[in-house]
Design a protein around this motif. Structure first.
Motif, mmCIF file in Angstrom:
data_model
loop_
_atom_site.group_PDB
_atom_site.id
_atom_site.type_symbol
_atom_site.label_atom_id
_atom_site.label_comp_id
_atom_site.label_asym_id
_atom_site.label_seq_id
_atom_site.Cartn_x
_atom_site.Cartn_y
_atom_site.Cartn_z
ATOM 1 N N ALA A 273 41.997 55.839 23.933
ATOM 2 C CA ALA A 273 41.104 54.841 22.518
ATOM 3 C C ALA A 273 41.142 55.721 21.752
ATOM 4 C CB ALA A 273 39.673 55.571 23.617
ATOM 5 N N GLY A 274 42.105 55.919 21.623
ATOM 6 C CA GLY A 274 42.433 56.173 19.525
ATOM 7 C C GLY A 274 41.140 56.894 18.683
ATOM 8 N N ALA A 275 40.674 58.037 20.158
ATOM 9 C CA ALA A 275 40.334 59.256 18.935
ATOM 10 C C ALA A 275 41.146 60.276 19.310
ATOM 11 C CB ALA A 275 38.866 59.283 19.723
ATOM 12 N N ALA A 276 42.407 60.743 18.888
ATOM 13 C CA ALA A 276 42.956 61.644 19.380
ATOM 14 C C ALA A 276 42.830 62.592 17.937
ATOM 15 C CB ALA A 276 44.814 60.907 19.385
ATOM 16 N N ARG A 277 43.028 62.646 16.871
ATOM 17 C CA ARG A 277 43.128 62.811 15.537
ATOM 18 C C ARG A 277 41.320 63.222 15.423
ATOM 19 N NH1 ARG A 277 43.636 60.020 9.889
ATOM 20 N NH2 ARG A 277 42.499 62.120 9.587
ATOM 21 N N SER A 278 40.479 62.750 15.515
ATOM 22 C CA SER A 278 38.749 63.027 15.181
ATOM 23 C C SER A 278 38.606 64.757 16.597
ATOM 24 C CB SER A 278 37.965 62.373 15.277
ATOM 25 O OG SER A 278 38.747 60.755 15.278
ATOM 26 N N VAL A 279 38.951 64.090 18.003
ATOM 27 C CA VAL A 279 38.825 65.022 18.727
ATOM 28 C C VAL A 279 39.683 66.167 18.803
ATOM 29 C CG1 VAL A 279 39.152 65.706 21.132
ATOM 30 C CG2 VAL A 279 38.294 63.514 20.747
ATOM 31 N N GLY A 280 41.452 66.039 18.201
ATOM 32 C CA GLY A 280 42.106 67.151 17.995
ATOM 33 C C GLY A 280 41.706 67.598 16.838
ATOM 34 N N THR A 281 41.222 67.296 15.852
ATOM 35 C CA THR A 281 40.616 68.292 14.610
ATOM 36 C C THR A 281 39.463 69.129 14.738
ATOM 37 O OG1 THR A 281 40.988 65.711 13.306
ATOM 38 C CG2 THR A 281 39.884 68.275 11.755
ATOM 39 N N VAL A 282 38.453 69.158 15.884
ATOM 40 C CA VAL A 282 37.801 69.779 16.776
ATOM 41 C C VAL A 282 38.224 70.786 17.590
ATOM 42 C CG1 VAL A 282 35.109 69.646 17.621
ATOM 43 C CG2 VAL A 282 36.072 67.333 16.170
ATOM 44 N N LEU A 283 38.805 69.848 18.128
ATOM 45 C CA LEU A 283 39.339 71.306 19.084
ATOM 46 C C LEU A 283 40.169 72.533 18.570
ATOM 47 C CD1 LEU A 283 41.309 69.235 21.930
ATOM 48 C CD2 LEU A 283 39.233 70.981 21.678
ATOM 49 N N VAL A 284 40.992 71.791 17.310
ATOM 50 C CA VAL A 284 41.731 73.234 16.132
ATOM 51 C C VAL A 284 40.740 73.881 15.682
ATOM 52 C CG1 VAL A 284 43.914 73.499 14.698
ATOM 53 C CG2 VAL A 284 43.926 71.438 15.838
ATOM 54 N N ALA A 285 40.256 73.250 15.124
ATOM 55 C CA ALA A 285 38.823 74.226 14.297
ATOM 56 C C ALA A 285 37.792 74.780 15.462
ATOM 57 C CB ALA A 285 37.834 73.054 13.402
ATOM 58 N N VAL A 286 37.503 74.477 16.408
ATOM 59 C CA VAL A 286 36.913 75.249 16.904
ATOM 60 C C VAL A 286 37.603 76.425 18.070
ATOM 61 C CG1 VAL A 286 34.831 75.400 18.362
ATOM 62 C CG2 VAL A 286 34.813 73.456 16.765
ATOM 63 N N GLY A 287 39.063 75.846 18.317
ATOM 64 C CA GLY A 287 38.942 75.900 19.871
ATOM 65 C C GLY A 287 40.327 77.324 18.937
ATOM 66 N N ALA A 288 41.140 76.880 18.054
ATOM 67 C CA ALA A 288 42.224 78.200 17.742
ATOM 68 C C ALA A 288 41.396 79.217 17.495
ATOM 69 C CB ALA A 288 42.596 77.617 16.447
ATOM 70 N N PRO A 289 40.379 79.305 16.337
ATOM 71 C CA PRO A 289 40.148 80.696 16.552
ATOM 72 C C PRO A 289 39.074 81.926 18.142
ATOM 73 C CG PRO A 289 38.342 79.301 15.645
ATOM 74 C CD PRO A 289 39.649 78.092 15.893
ATOM 75 N N LEU A 290 38.852 80.903 19.012
ATOM 76 C CA LEU A 290 37.929 80.713 20.097
ATOM 77 C C LEU A 290 39.279 80.903 20.612
ATOM 78 C CD1 LEU A 290 35.606 81.017 21.928
ATOM 79 C CD2 LEU A 290 36.623 78.662 22.965
ATOM 80 N N ALA A 291 40.509 80.959 20.651
ATOM 81 C CA ALA A 291 41.836 81.138 21.629
ATOM 82 C C ALA A 291 41.999 82.491 21.011
ATOM 83 C CB ALA A 291 42.875 79.714 21.536
ATOM 84 N N LEU A 292 41.876 82.386 20.010
ATOM 85 C CA LEU A 292 42.972 83.268 19.316
ATOM 86 C C LEU A 292 42.126 85.250 19.752
ATOM 87 C CD1 LEU A 292 44.956 84.304 16.832
ATOM 88 C CD2 LEU A 292 42.978 84.632 15.819
ATOM 89 N N SER A 293 40.782 84.484 19.286
ATOM 90 C CA SER A 293 39.634 85.626 20.325
ATOM 91 C C SER A 293 39.302 86.055 21.367
ATOM 92 C CB SER A 293 38.451 85.340 19.578
ATOM 93 O OG SER A 293 37.551 86.450 18.930
ATOM 94 N N LEU A 294 39.690 84.726 22.108
ATOM 95 C CA LEU A 294 40.221 85.438 23.792
ATOM 96 C C LEU A 294 40.948 85.944 24.534
ATOM 97 C CD1 LEU A 294 38.306 81.752 25.050
ATOM 98 C CD2 LEU A 294 38.181 83.958 26.127
ATOM 99 N N ILE A 295 42.164 85.491 23.803
ATOM 100 C CA ILE A 295 43.594 85.745 23.999
ATOM 101 C C ILE A 295 43.958 87.445 24.228
ATOM 102 C CG2 ILE A 295 45.527 85.615 24.038
ATOM 103 C CD1 ILE A 295 45.627 82.606 24.150
#
Lengths: 206, 280
Positions: free
Chosen positions: B76-98
């Motif tokens: 749907a052409g939204a990879a960049r916007s979704v990706g940015t949020v995923l990285v910004a929120v997901g990265a600290p979360l993933a680091l913390s979790l693992i």
């Protein structure tokens, strides 16, 4: 299609006045902007439920509960969808604080009455822990990718279960944060000139 | 609700004024399958998917769903916007979790990897902890992609109309739209109050006690200012028949197709099927 029959949301919201509806976005704004201002002033608290508490004092529990849920809906849109589940905490805080406001716990006339405010702070903090704790355990397994994770980590490292670790981190953070929110919301609410207070707030504070 | 186009631009200014951890939702116009679906269908499917991943007991299901969903959103052409949020929120979360679950998960037994570190000898990551961390992480990833995908491919105005057509009160729709528009306005106002108070000697680097006082000094005028405006707002809404009941017509038309209806039923069925399978 809509409008012919009375919908569920209509029935719940039927008792709200137009002014109450207009106040809800204000509370959402105060919650979000207030949370951001803590960064500017480097205050080490979240202070993200001041708007909800203000609405509970100025417009009553139900209006505040809608505002609380909506805050996290909006936050999940403008920040991250992981904020969504904690709307339940906001709603619970709003109901408790609004109910206590109705019972006159925000009415302070003499020195002794500050105990009532302390009582509200305890009640709000307890509610926040009781609702936030299971959400933290069931949905996030204790870890949200924010600063309190460190506390959860310390508890887990000390050999506690995830449930206890999550409760521990909630108990370290929530009482201070929510007590500060209650006090700040009270001070701000009383600084509003009487003629600009919604009628519910006029009865609660004077 | 005249400012829906404004709202999009204003949310950007909101983010600029805030700190770097904030990310932004942004409607992206388009004509993909996701864009054409009825907003309510998208919401129902998102909620269904979230329920399903929270029912699944193993991280592989949520992982597969995350990948599939991301592919759909990318189409749907939204990879960049979704990706940015995923990285910004997901990265600290993933680091913390693992880090935390991998090291300290209470049911840790089998060693996955041991890393030699000075001072504390070695860090041992366990299979159970890492698998648990991945389960939570991919559950939340599905939640984020599903909701962000819905938000990014749906104009807020269309969302509110679709919800009203499905029986949500117009008042709820109003507060949602108004709140989205309010935040940037209030952010701007807070900025000017901050500057005004700084000109009067407000110190943002004083003691904590002082800073809490400054906080109140900033919030009070903000609240009073908006409260004054709310009265006018209430009158304006009232004069436009806000509290009237009865049939309403909408400027924008939101279509609901048979395909969408089928999709909603399919989602409900899938949730029950997974629930049944997990319990059995």
């Amino acid at each position: 299609m809509a409008g012919e029959s009375i919908t569920i949301t209509d029935r719940i919201s039927g008792r709200f006045t137009t002014l109450a509806w207009v106040l809800i976005p204000v509370a959402v704004g105060i919650n979000v902007v207030g949370g951001a201002l803590t960064n500017v002033l480097r205050i080490p608290l979240f202070l993200d439920s001041i708007g909800t508490l203000l609405l509970a004092i100025l417009a009553g529990p139900l209006v505040a509960a809608v505002g609380g849920v909506l805050t996290n809906v909006v936050l999940s849109v403008v920040r991250s969808p992981t904020m969504l589940p904690f709307g339940a905490t906001q709603a619970a805080i709003a109901l408790v604080a609004g109910y206590l406001a109705k019972r006159g716990w925000f009415l302070i006339r003499e020195r002794r009455d500050y105990l009532k405010l302390a009582g509200v702070a305890v009640a709000v903090a307890t509610t926040s822990v009781l609702v936030g704790w299971p959400l933290l355990v069931w949905i996030f397994g204790g870890i949200t990718g924010t600063a309190p994770d460190i506390i959860v980590g310390i508890f887990l490292a000390a050999g506690f279960d995830i449930e206890i670790a999550a409760l521990g981190s909630q108990l370290v953070i929530e009482p201070v944060d929510k007590a500060a929110c209650v006090v700040i919301a009270y001070v701000i609410a009383t600084s509003v000139p009487d003629r600009y207070r919604p009628s519910f707030g006029q009865r609660i504070l004077s | 609700m005249t400012g829906s186009m404004n709202a999009e631009r204003d949310v950007e200014t909101l983010i600029e004024g805030a700190d770097g951890s904030d990310t932004l939702f942004e409607y992206q116009p388009g004509s993909s399958l996701l864009h054409r679906l009825n907003p309510v269908t998208k919401l129902v499917c998102s909620v269904g998917l979230v329920l399903i991943v929270f029912l699944l007991p193993d991280f592989r299901g949520p992982l597969l769903l995350s990948i599939a969903l991301f592919a759909l959103v990318a189409a749907a052409g939204a990879a960049r916007s979704v990706g940015t949020v995923l990285v910004a929120v997901g990265a600290p979360l993933a680091l913390s979790l693992i880090l935390i679950q991998g090291l300290f998960y209470p049911e840790n037994e089998s060693i996955l990897v041991a890393i030699g570190v000075p001072v504390i000898d070695q860090l041992v990551f366990y299979v159970e902890g890492v698998e648990f961390a991945l389960l939570i992480l991919f559950r939340l990833t599905v939640l984020m992609i599903a909701l962000l995908g819905t938000i990014i491919t749906t104009h807020p105005k269309k969302m509110t109309i679709a919800l009203m057509e499905k029986g949500v009160s117009n008042k709820i729709a109003y507060v949602f739209m108004a709140a989205l528009q309010f935040i940037p306005q209030m952010q701007e106002r807070a900025q000017s109050i901050l500057v005004a108070q700084q000109a009067r000697g407000l110190d943002t680097s004083a003691t904590l006690r002082q800073r809490v006082r400054s906080y109140i000094a900033l919030m009070s005028p903000l609240l009073i200012g908006t409260l004054i405006a709310t009265e006018t707002r209430a009158l304006a809404l009232e004069s436009r028949g806000f509290t009237r009941s009865g049939e309403r017509t909408y400027l924008l038309e939101v279509r609901d197709t048979g395909f969408g209806r089928a999709l909603r039923w399919l989602t409900a069925l899938a949730v029950f099927a997974v629930a049944g399978w997990v319990i059995a």
